[in-house]
Design an enzyme around this catalytic site. Structure first.
Site, PDB file in Angstrom:
ATOM      1  N   GLU A  66     103.532  48.954  38.328  1.00 18.33           N
ATOM      2  CA  GLU A  66     101.988  48.271  38.446  1.00 18.33           C
ATOM      3  C   GLU A  66     101.616  48.071  39.913  1.00 18.33           C
ATOM      4  O   GLU A  66     102.574  48.001  40.942  1.00 18.33           O
ATOM      5  CB  GLU A  66     101.897  47.073  37.742  1.00 18.33           C
ATOM      6  CG  GLU A  66     102.315  47.239  36.549  1.00 18.33           C
ATOM      7  CD  GLU A  66     101.358  47.245  35.268  1.00 18.33           C
ATOM      8  OE1 GLU A  66     100.077  47.159  35.826  1.00 18.33           O
ATOM      9  OE2 GLU A  66     101.687  47.524  34.312  1.00 18.33           O
TER      10      GLU A  66
ATOM     11  N   GLY B  77     105.274  54.897  27.981  1.00 20.77           N
ATOM     12  CA  GLY B  77     104.651  56.045  28.026  1.00 20.77           C
ATOM     13  C   GLY B  77     103.964  56.245  26.718  1.00 20.77           C
ATOM     14  O   GLY B  77     104.122  55.764  25.844  1.00 20.77           O
TER      15      GLY B  77
ATOM     16  N   LYS C 212     111.342  40.853  26.554  1.00 23.07           N
ATOM     17  CA  LYS C 212     112.170  41.664  25.684  1.00 23.07           C
ATOM     18  C   LYS C 212     113.463  41.009  25.075  1.00 23.07           C
ATOM     19  O   LYS C 212     113.450  41.103  23.775  1.00 23.07           O
ATOM     20  CB  LYS C 212     112.216  43.010  25.979  1.00 23.07           C
ATOM     21  CG  LYS C 212     111.076  43.668  26.370  1.00 23.07           C
ATOM     22  CD  LYS C 212     111.364  45.237  27.102  1.00 23.07           C
ATOM     23  CE  LYS C 212     110.163  45.648  27.609  1.00 23.07           C
ATOM     24  NZ  LYS C 212     110.154  46.942  28.728  1.00 23.07           N
TER      25      LYS C 212
ATOM     26  N   LYS D 231      86.202  48.898  25.772  1.00 27.62           N
ATOM     27  CA  LYS D 231      85.008  48.791  26.529  1.00 27.62           C
ATOM     28  C   LYS D 231      84.701  50.291  27.221  1.00 27.62           C
ATOM     29  O   LYS D 231      83.431  50.276  27.287  1.00 27.62           O
ATOM     30  CB  LYS D 231      85.270  47.688  27.734  1.00 27.62           C
ATOM     31  CG  LYS D 231      84.970  46.222  27.130  1.00 27.62           C
ATOM     32  CD  LYS D 231      85.207  45.333  28.359  1.00 27.62           C
ATOM     33  CE  LYS D 231      86.601  45.264  28.927  1.00 27.62           C
ATOM     34  NZ  LYS D 231      86.880  44.462  29.874  1.00 27.62           N
TER      35      LYS D 231
ATOM     36  N   GLY E 202     103.470  56.021  38.941  1.00 31.81           N
ATOM     37  CA  GLY E 202     102.768  55.155  37.870  1.00 31.81           C
ATOM     38  C   GLY E 202     103.602  54.456  36.912  1.00 31.81           C
ATOM     39  O   GLY E 202     103.427  53.813  36.104  1.00 31.81           O
TER      40      GLY E 202
HETATM   41  N1  HSE Z   1     106.787  48.039  32.351  1.00 31.58           N
HETATM   42  C1  HSE Z   1     107.797  48.339  31.372  1.00 31.58           C
HETATM   43  C2  HSE Z   1     108.820  48.888  31.817  1.00 31.58           C
HETATM   44  C3  HSE Z   1     107.259  49.266  30.408  1.00 31.58           C
HETATM   45  O1  HSE Z   1     109.092  49.271  33.163  1.00 31.58           O
HETATM   46  O2  HSE Z   1     109.945  49.392  31.350  1.00 31.58           O
HETATM   47  C4  HSE Z   1     106.832  48.386  29.130  1.00 31.58           C
HETATM   48  O3  HSE Z   1     107.433  47.402  28.937  1.00 31.58           O
END
Ligand code: HSE
Length: 426
Positions: free
Chosen positions: A190, A302, A205, A45, A187
């Protein structure tokens, strides 16, 4: 030479990294992999972002329909995230017979069976290396490198944000709130950190990884989950003094009694290889019955690390004409025959705030004995006049017995509070 056209859906951090690798290494892949990969179009977008990356108007698609109608697009890379438009776009791509490569763990953990059914109908590929542990090639290791093994266990630090927070709490004595703020500033975390700090990300995961490891569908609902929001810096410090390091672990075991899958804060011994995995790094420890132990370590997030995993899938897809799917019954609700361990065994670290008077320790140890929980180690610290902290490390015992023990301890007048209960893993 094999040629493949790629569409990238989403040009955020990971989409940008993927575009960069595919573009800058085009000649390198021709030479080393024998594949000629071209980014045919992107769907984003934010037109400015696409322009910044050097993508001209002609390659900026206006809709998913335009992407899938492009006959030059063979592989659709989805790096949008979430289960909203990402699900619609992935389904549309699969229905059109395009191979999909995704980094989307939530989408995959929640909807893998239906996505796979769509892929099978059209003989399309469905690849998800980047969905788990970013740049660490864990999925290819499980699928292509360990076929000779029955995998007995998978144990890992599979969330970088929480590992960063716990490392900072351990090394700098920061509180959870201070460490989280710093993780957000850098960063890693979130603005709304729930998915990471409450263990949802690790649960997604672990459900994918343990399904592949044990050849059984492990649904998210089968995974016990506990995050790190209740962790106190005091427990990390006491653990450190006693030779333990705190990590948020994803643990999967395939035992005679059934499958055990859990995500929770865990003390590991300081000499455990997982103890030295610090900051935002990830690591996965596997045990196979033929190979023994394997450990993979690297960046779980990353632009370029995750882009590395995506491009590896793109190259794999470009080189193959036939695709393979899960070898287990891939149902939304799992397989009825799979047995799960409900009352798992673990060692425990328990911290109590107690009255510092004669006979208290013996009363407390009596409660452990009565509930058949054997004590491995005890440490007492006087915190103020008349008040002490007692830290007890148990031998391996059933979760249910520990719960009973804690309930009884909480009812004793000499026990002010149970201040910390943390599982331990050898
Ligand atoms: N937010 C995830 C972490 C990265 O902190 O490992 C992507 O899964």
């Amino acid at each position: 030479m094999k040629k493949a056209g790629v569409a990238i859906l989403g040009l955020g951090v990971v989409g940008g990294g993927t575009y960069q690798i595919l573009t800058e290494k085009k000649e390198y892949f021709k030479k080393t992999q024998g594949v000629d990969l071209t980014v045919e179009c992107v769907l984003e977008k934010n037109i400015e972002r696409a322009k910044q990356l050097g993508i001209d108007d002609a390659r900026i698609a206006k809709s998913i329909e335009e992407v899938v109608a492009n006959p030059n697009v063979d592989i659709v890379v989805e790096v949008i995230g979430g289960t909203g438009v990402a699900k619609t776009f992935v389904t549309t791509a699969l229905k059109s017979g395009k191979t999909v490569v995704t980094s989307n763990k939530e989408l995959f953990a929640k909807h893998w069976p239906e996505l796979e059914a769509e892929a099978k109908k059209m003989n399309a590929g469905l690849f998800f290396e980047a969905s788990c542990v970013g740049g660490v090639p864990i999925i290819r290791t499980l699928q292509e490198g360990m076929q000779a093994n029955k995998i007995l266990s998978i144990k890992g630090i599979i969330n970088g944000t929480t590992n960063y927070i716990l490392t900072k709490m351990a090394n700098e004595g920061s509180s959870y709130e201070e460490a989280l703020k710093e993780a957000q500033r850098l960063g890693y975390a979130e603005f709304n950190p729930t998915a990471d700090v409450e263990g949802f990300d690790a649960t997604y995961k672990l459900s994918i990884l343990s399904s592949l490891a044990f050849n059984k569908k492990i649904c998210i609902e089968n995974v016990y989950r506990e995050g790190i929001t209740g962790i106190n810096k005091e427990d990390i410090a006491y653990g450190k003094e006693m030779g333990y390091t705190l990590k948020l672990l994803g643990i999967g075991k395939d035992t005679e009694n059934g499958v055990e899958v859990r995500v929770h804060p865990t003390f590991v011994k300081n000499d455990d290889p997982l103890a030295s995995v610090n900051d935002s790094f990830n690591a996965v420890h596997l045990v196979g019955d033929a190979v023994g132990e394997i450990m993979l370590y690297g960046r779980g997030a990353g632009a370029l690390p995750t882009g590395s995993a995506i491009v590896s899938d793109v190259i794999f897809a470009a080189k193959h004409d036939r695709f393979f799917y899960a070898c287990f019954e891939n149902n939304e609700k799992g397989n009825k025959e799979t047995k799960f361990v409900g009352d798992f065994t673990s060692k425990y670290y328990i911290r109590l705030s107690v009255k510092d008077t004669a006979g208290v320790l013996s009363k407390i140890s009596g409660v452990f004995a009565k509930n058949n929980v054997s004590i491995l180690e005890v440490k007492q610290v006087a915190v103020e006049e008349g008040k002490a902290q007692i830290i007890i490390v148990t031998h391996m015992c059933n979760e249910s017995l520990v719960k009973k023990t804690l309930d009884k301890l909480e009812s004793l007048p000499e026990v002010f509070a149970v201040q910390g209960t943390i599982r331990m893993e050898d």
